[in-house]
Each structure stands twice: as structure tokens, then as C-alpha cells.
Design a protein around this motif. Sequence first.
Motif, PDB file in Angstrom:
ATOM      1  N   GLY A  77       1.108  -0.668   0.088  1.00  0.00           N
ATOM      2  CA  GLY A  77      -0.138  -0.101   0.095  1.00  0.00           C
ATOM      3  C   GLY A  77       0.682   1.240   0.478  1.00  0.00           C
ATOM      4  N   ILE A  78       2.389   1.142  -0.129  1.00  0.00           N
ATOM      5  CA  ILE A  78       2.658   2.142   0.313  1.00  0.00           C
ATOM      6  C   ILE A  78       3.307   2.400  -1.240  1.00  0.00           C
ATOM      7  N   GLN A  92       5.300   7.829  -4.023  1.00  0.00           N
ATOM      8  CA  GLN A  92       5.082   9.089  -3.906  1.00  0.00           C
ATOM      9  C   GLN A  92       4.508   9.585  -2.250  1.00  0.00           C
ATOM     10  N   HIS A  93       4.664   8.559  -1.839  1.00  0.00           N
ATOM     11  CA  HIS A  93       3.879   8.506  -0.084  1.00  0.00           C
ATOM     12  C   HIS A  93       5.208   9.226   0.103  1.00  0.00           C
ATOM     13  N   CYS A  94       6.003   8.344  -0.174  1.00  0.00           N
ATOM     14  CA  CYS A  94       7.915   8.299   1.014  1.00  0.00           C
ATOM     15  C   CYS A  94       8.479  10.188   0.191  1.00  0.00           C
ATOM     16  N   LEU A  95       7.894  10.229  -0.997  1.00  0.00           N
ATOM     17  CA  LEU A  95       8.362  11.468  -1.917  1.00  0.00           C
ATOM     18  C   LEU A  95       7.726  12.708  -0.296  1.00  0.00           C
ATOM     19  N   THR A  96       6.169  12.324  -0.618  1.00  0.00           N
ATOM     20  CA  THR A  96       5.717  13.645   0.117  1.00  0.00           C
ATOM     21  C   THR A  96       6.003  13.571   1.519  1.00  0.00           C
ATOM     22  N   LEU A  97       6.521  12.716   2.227  1.00  0.00           N
ATOM     23  CA  LEU A  97       7.121  12.989   3.575  1.00  0.00           C
ATOM     24  C   LEU A  97       8.377  13.775   3.461  1.00  0.00           C
ATOM     25  N   THR A 149       9.147  16.097   1.178  1.00  0.00           N
ATOM     26  CA  THR A 149       9.420  17.154   0.933  1.00  0.00           C
ATOM     27  C   THR A 149       8.761  17.330   2.190  1.00  0.00           C
ATOM     28  N   ALA A 158      14.439   6.436  -0.181  1.00  0.00           N
ATOM     29  CA  ALA A 158      13.647   5.825  -1.613  1.00  0.00           C
ATOM     30  C   ALA A 158      13.571   5.200  -3.092  1.00  0.00           C
ATOM     31  N   PHE A 159      14.609   6.446  -3.559  1.00  0.00           N
ATOM     32  CA  PHE A 159      14.389   6.122  -5.363  1.00  0.00           C
ATOM     33  C   PHE A 159      15.135   5.034  -5.290  1.00  0.00           C
ATOM     34  N   PHE A 209      12.926   1.899  -4.468  1.00  0.00           N
ATOM     35  CA  PHE A 209      11.792   1.749  -5.308  1.00  0.00           C
ATOM     36  C   PHE A 209      11.536   1.508  -6.724  1.00  0.00           C
TER      37      PHE A 209
END
Lengths: 105, 172
Positions: free
Chosen positions: A4-5, A8-13, A15, A51-52, A55
Motif C-alpha cells: 500500500g505504500i 509518492q508516499h515516501c517523496l511526500t514525507l 518534501t 526511496a528512489f 522503489f
Amino acid sequence: MIPGITIQHCLTLSTALFCIGFYGVLTRRNAVMVLMSLELMLNAVNLNLVAFNSFLHRSAFTGQMFTLFTITIAAAEATVGLALVVSIFRARRSVRVEDVDLLKG
Amino acid sequence: MALTTFLFYLTAALILFCAVRVVTSQHVFRAALYLATTLSLLAVQYLLLHAEFVAVVQILVYVGAVIILIIFAVMLTAQIGDSNISQTNRLALPAALGCGALFYALHKALQATAWEKVAPAAASPALLSAKTNLQAVGFSLLGEYVYPFELIALILFTALVGAVLIARKDPE
């Protein structure tokens, strides 16, 4: 991966973390506090790189290598920065950013 | 909800809360402790993203060394501990608005990017044979990235010498 992750979730965090750190750098008056906010910004970038890596490029370790190098540079930056703060405090009896205005005309 | 998903959301919420406390706390020492918490929670995030070695380095270098340095600086510069002087300058509101706008723009940009179309990088053969994350990091550090690795040692050494030179008392 985490169910479910998405990336985008990691990058939003990261940011959000970066923006919080940026706010701290802009508004803090205390030089040590500015350095602490700077550490927050660096850590946001590290989270981005990990994260990059995890993922998008699972089989190459470029992101994790970059993170290790960034952590080292951040440690060097903190060392020199805090030494400067201690030195400025000795000379001017203050660590507030606006008190360091020797070059102001 | 899976345990890892729950852990991700929990640590993310705690990271954001502690980070906000770092930049808003009136007391410098308290802000340093909140920073230590933020950095430890980030190590949990790295663990969730399968970067075990980075997580350990994060704890060792940041929580172990950088936080100690910051707390030393707080103690050496006595007047810092004063909590009745205002810790933020008068640009607080414009800065908050600007940072909110920056977050909005970056968030829009990363939502609009087609991440699934990014082509994965080619793996080197040495990495494919590695069984654990630690082994793969070791192969990378002393294989592909050996020159940056040596260079970073030089930078760290220079920074150390520079810090000692800057912070020492002038000989009378």
C-alpha cells in the motif's frame, strides 16, 4: 515492499521534511538552531535517495551509496559549522545570526 | 493493514511532529532532543525501505556523533539556553507561507511524474551475487565507488583538522 505504500508516499514525507527544515533555516535567530534545521533538510534528501533506490532501482545501489556519502559530508559540515559557532561566540559573546554584522556597511 | 504499512504511517507522523517541534521549540536543548528523535525515526524508515546499512550508519553518525556535537555547542555557548528571548525573527509568517507554497508545488510535481515509466538501472554482476544488503554495500564501496570512498576520507580528515584549528583558543 511495504504493502500500500508507493514512491509518492515516501517523496511526500521527504518534501514535507525539507520544507519544515527550510522554514527553520529562514526563521531561526540562533546559529545552532539554523544548523539543526539544515540537518533536517539534508535528511529529507537522504530519505529521497533511499526511496528512489528501493522503489526504482532495486538491483543497483547508487541511491544508498549517495546517502552514505551525504551523511559523511553532513557530519563534516556539522563539525566545521559548530566550530565556527563556538569561535564566533568567543569573539562576539553572541550566537545570534543578526549580531554577526561586521561586514555590514 | 499490514504491520509494515502501519509502521510507515506511524513513523511518518512522528517524524513530521518532531521536525515541527525542532523548528518551533523555544528551548535549544529541547530542540536538539527532538532532532535526535527525528533522526532515529528516519533510521526506522530506512529499515522499512530495506536499506539496513544506511539505517545503522544513520544511528551511529547522526544520533551518536552529530547530536553530541550539537549538544556540546549548546553547552559551550552559554547564553543560548536563555528561553525568554524570542527564537524566531519577524519573517516567520512570510517564511511559513513560502514554505507551504514550496511544498504544494513540489507535491504537485511529484504527483504528476510518471514514476512507473522510469527504466531501472542495470545491476553490476558483483551486486547480483551478494546475499545481504551489507555484502552489496561492501562490494559497491570498495568496487565501483572506491575513489569517492577514498576522497570522502580525505574530506572528513580536512574537516576535522579545520574544526580543531577554528575552535581552539588563540595562544596568548
